[in-house]
Design a protein around this motif. Structure first.
Motif, PDB file in Angstrom:
ATOM      1  N   ILE A 193       0.812  -1.214   0.000  1.00  9.25           N
ATOM      2  CA  ILE A 193       0.000   0.000   0.000  1.00  9.25           C
ATOM      3  C   ILE A 193       0.847   1.266   0.000  1.00  9.25           C
ATOM      4  N   GLU A 194       2.026   1.233   0.619  1.00  9.59           N
ATOM      5  CA  GLU A 194       2.839   2.447   0.670  1.00  9.59           C
ATOM      6  C   GLU A 194       3.666   2.663  -0.600  1.00  9.59           C
ATOM      7  N   LYS A 195       3.485   1.800  -1.599  1.00  9.70           N
ATOM      8  CA  LYS A 195       4.042   2.141  -2.904  1.00  9.70           C
ATOM      9  C   LYS A 195       3.367   3.397  -3.452  1.00  9.70           C
ATOM     10  N   LEU A 196       2.209   3.736  -2.898  1.00  3.46           N
ATOM     11  CA  LEU A 196       1.532   4.962  -3.285  1.00  3.46           C
ATOM     12  C   LEU A 196       2.325   6.193  -2.873  1.00  3.46           C
ATOM     13  N   ALA A 197       3.218   6.038  -1.903  1.00 10.08           N
ATOM     14  CA  ALA A 197       4.090   7.139  -1.482  1.00 10.08           C
ATOM     15  C   ALA A 197       5.525   6.929  -1.937  1.00 10.08           C
ATOM     16  N   GLU A 198       5.812   5.790  -2.563  1.00  6.76           N
ATOM     17  CA  GLU A 198       7.181   5.442  -2.918  1.00  6.76           C
ATOM     18  C   GLU A 198       7.598   5.975  -4.282  1.00  6.76           C
ATOM     19  N   TYR A 199       6.626   6.089  -5.214  1.00 11.08           N
ATOM     20  CA  TYR A 199       6.960   6.469  -6.582  1.00 11.08           C
ATOM     21  C   TYR A 199       6.384   7.827  -6.950  1.00 11.08           C
ATOM     22  N   ASP A 200       7.083   8.524  -7.840  1.00 14.96           N
ATOM     23  CA  ASP A 200       6.508   9.674  -8.535  1.00 14.96           C
ATOM     24  C   ASP A 200       5.743   9.129  -9.730  1.00 14.96           C
ATOM     25  N   VAL A 201       4.445   9.405  -9.780  1.00 19.04           N
ATOM     26  CA  VAL A 201       3.600   8.848 -10.837  1.00 19.04           C
ATOM     27  C   VAL A 201       2.712   9.937 -11.418  1.00 19.04           C
ATOM     28  N   PRO A 202       2.905  10.299 -12.694  1.00 17.71           N
ATOM     29  CA  PRO A 202       2.012  11.262 -13.347  1.00 17.71           C
ATOM     30  C   PRO A 202       0.702  10.597 -13.745  1.00 17.71           C
ATOM     31  N   ALA A 203      -0.108  11.322 -14.502  1.00 13.51           N
ATOM     32  CA  ALA A 203      -1.432  10.818 -14.876  1.00 13.51           C
ATOM     33  C   ALA A 203      -1.376   9.579 -15.754  1.00 13.51           C
ATOM     34  N   THR A 204      -0.225   9.301 -16.361  1.00 16.51           N
ATOM     35  CA  THR A 204      -0.102   8.110 -17.201  1.00 16.51           C
ATOM     36  C   THR A 204      -0.228   6.819 -16.406  1.00 16.51           C
ATOM     37  N   GLY A 205       0.068   6.871 -15.101  1.00 12.99           N
ATOM     38  CA  GLY A 205       0.093   5.655 -14.306  1.00 12.99           C
ATOM     39  C   GLY A 205       1.387   4.885 -14.427  1.00 12.99           C
ATOM     40  N   LEU A 206       2.416   5.486 -15.014  1.00 15.02           N
ATOM     41  CA  LEU A 206       3.735   4.863 -15.143  1.00 15.02           C
ATOM     42  C   LEU A 206       4.717   5.651 -14.289  1.00 15.02           C
ATOM     43  N   ALA A 207       5.425   4.975 -13.406  1.00 17.98           N
ATOM     44  CA  ALA A 207       6.326   5.665 -12.480  1.00 17.98           C
ATOM     45  C   ALA A 207       7.469   6.330 -13.224  1.00 17.98           C
ATOM     46  N   SER A 208       7.785   7.562 -12.820  1.00 21.56           N
ATOM     47  CA  SER A 208       8.900   8.290 -13.422  1.00 21.56           C
ATOM     48  C   SER A 208      10.129   8.277 -12.528  1.00 21.56           C
ATOM     49  N   GLY A 209       9.995   7.775 -11.303  1.00 20.77           N
ATOM     50  CA  GLY A 209      11.122   7.725 -10.374  1.00 20.77           C
ATOM     51  C   GLY A 209      10.632   7.504  -8.961  1.00 20.77           C
ATOM     52  N   TYR A 210      11.543   7.632  -8.019  1.00 19.87           N
ATOM     53  CA  TYR A 210      11.224   7.439  -6.603  1.00 19.87           C
ATOM     54  C   TYR A 210      11.086   8.785  -5.895  1.00 19.87           C
ATOM     55  N   THR A 211      10.175   8.855  -4.931  1.00 18.94           N
ATOM     56  CA  THR A 211      10.045  10.042  -4.099  1.00 18.94           C
ATOM     57  C   THR A 211      11.140  10.036  -3.036  1.00 18.94           C
ATOM     58  N   LEU A 212      11.274  11.148  -2.320  1.00 17.79           N
ATOM     59  CA  LEU A 212      12.225  11.210  -1.209  1.00 17.79           C
ATOM     60  C   LEU A 212      11.872  10.160  -0.159  1.00 17.79           C
TER      61      LEU A 212
END
Length: 315
Positions: A193-212
């Motif tokens: 569930i905390e992958k929702l805070a783990e990745y930077d995700v734009p509207a595409t739904g594809l992760a662009s990288g990791y958050t802090l």
């Protein structure tokens, strides 16, 4: 690209696509233009918008657009010359799912299946906890990917991975009645569930990288922290809270994959094994799609650098 011919005499094509990249550049004569990467489920293509007017045309990466122009070949590579371009409108009736890799089921259907499972819990406080977390994160869950690069790294991939494991867990629970099914299913639903805070995700739904937070804390520890907070809010008993937290921090199964503890009770072990199984099936299946029957995949580093054979009977 899935473009439709508009004028056969001029070779004009028209269609919808995603702008994967948008770069404003300057020609040798000092005129501004846009260098674009167009994307849909069939692939990607470079495009040039020579008639770009700064301040009038406003486009960004991850915009869905309707586009018209002509196709040519430049240095041996297809290139699209844009004549008209506009943002997608509601009346166009197009969805992001049509332009990026996505799960085989709509997010809404998968989330409804997860909720239906939780509604059957006999443990009232556990049900309240899981439903509260799902409700708070519903919008993200509908499109969030399951990973940055590896298994289920597609739009709605997190729910796809969760639902796949949940279905396996339901079968296992029916076979082994000694399992605490409410606890197992709750662990399955919340394990990532905390992958929702783990990745930077734009509207595409594809992760662009990791958050802090993703880099410094990660979803295993972050999930345990979330559970601590939510358990207190709903009044979940201490032992059940600790069991769930342990399932989250141990579900990677072995220390080399980042888990803080190895699984130490039955439901935690089952979760770790099902999580690994689903991830491996996905990775092997994707690799096999790229080879012909009778051939091997390339070495898969996530699976001990093994090659996998595609039997000749598999089409």
């Amino acid at each position: 690209m899935n473009f439709t011919p508009v004028n056969n005499a001029t070779g004009t094509l028209e269609g919808f696509c995603l702008l994967k990249t948008v770069d404003q550049k300057i020609t040798a004569k000092g005129a501004a233009y846009l260098d674009l990467t167009l994307m849909d489920t069939t692939g990607e293509m470079n495009a040039k918008f020579w008639d770009f007017r700064p301040g009038v045309h406003k486009f960004s990466a991850n915009d869905l657009v309707k586009i018209r122009g002509t196709l040519s070949v430049y240095n041996g590579v297809d290139q699209f010359r844009v004549e008209r371009i506009r943002l997608v409108e509601e009346s166009d009736n197009v969805r992001m799912d049509d332009f990026v890799p996505c799960a085989p089921q709509p997010g809404e259907e998968m989330l409804a299946e997860v909720r239906a499972c939780v509604e059957k819990f006999s443990h009232a406080k556990l049900k309240e906890l899981v439903l509260a977390i799902l409700q708070e994160r519903e919008i993200q869950l509908l499109y969030w990917p399951g990973a940055f690069r590896l298994h289920h790294a597609v739009r709605s991939g997190l729910l796809w991975h969760t639902v796949s494991i949940l279905r396996m867990a339901q079968s296992v629970a029916a076979l082994y009645p000694q399992l605490n099914s409410d606890l197992l299913f709750a662990g399955v639903i919340l394990h990532d569930i905390e992958k929702l805070a783990e990745y930077d995700v734009p509207a595409t739904g594809l992760a662009s990288g990791y958050t802090l937070r993703g880099n410094l804390v990660g979803h295993l520890v972050g999930g345990a922290v979330l559970l601590e907070q939510k358990a207190q809010e709903v009044g979940l008993d201490e032992e059940t809270t600790l069991l769930l937290q342990h399932m989250l921090i141990s579900h990677h199964g072995v220390a080399e994959f980042g888990c803080a503890k190895l699984p130490m009770f039955l439901e935690a072990e089952v979760l770790a094994q099902l999580d690994l199984l689903d991830a491996r099936i996905f990775e092997i299946d994707i690799a096999l799609q790229g080879v012909q029957p009778g051939e091997y995949t390339n070495k898969l580093w996530a699976l001990d650098n093994r090659k996998f054979y595609k039997p000749k009977g598999n089409n």
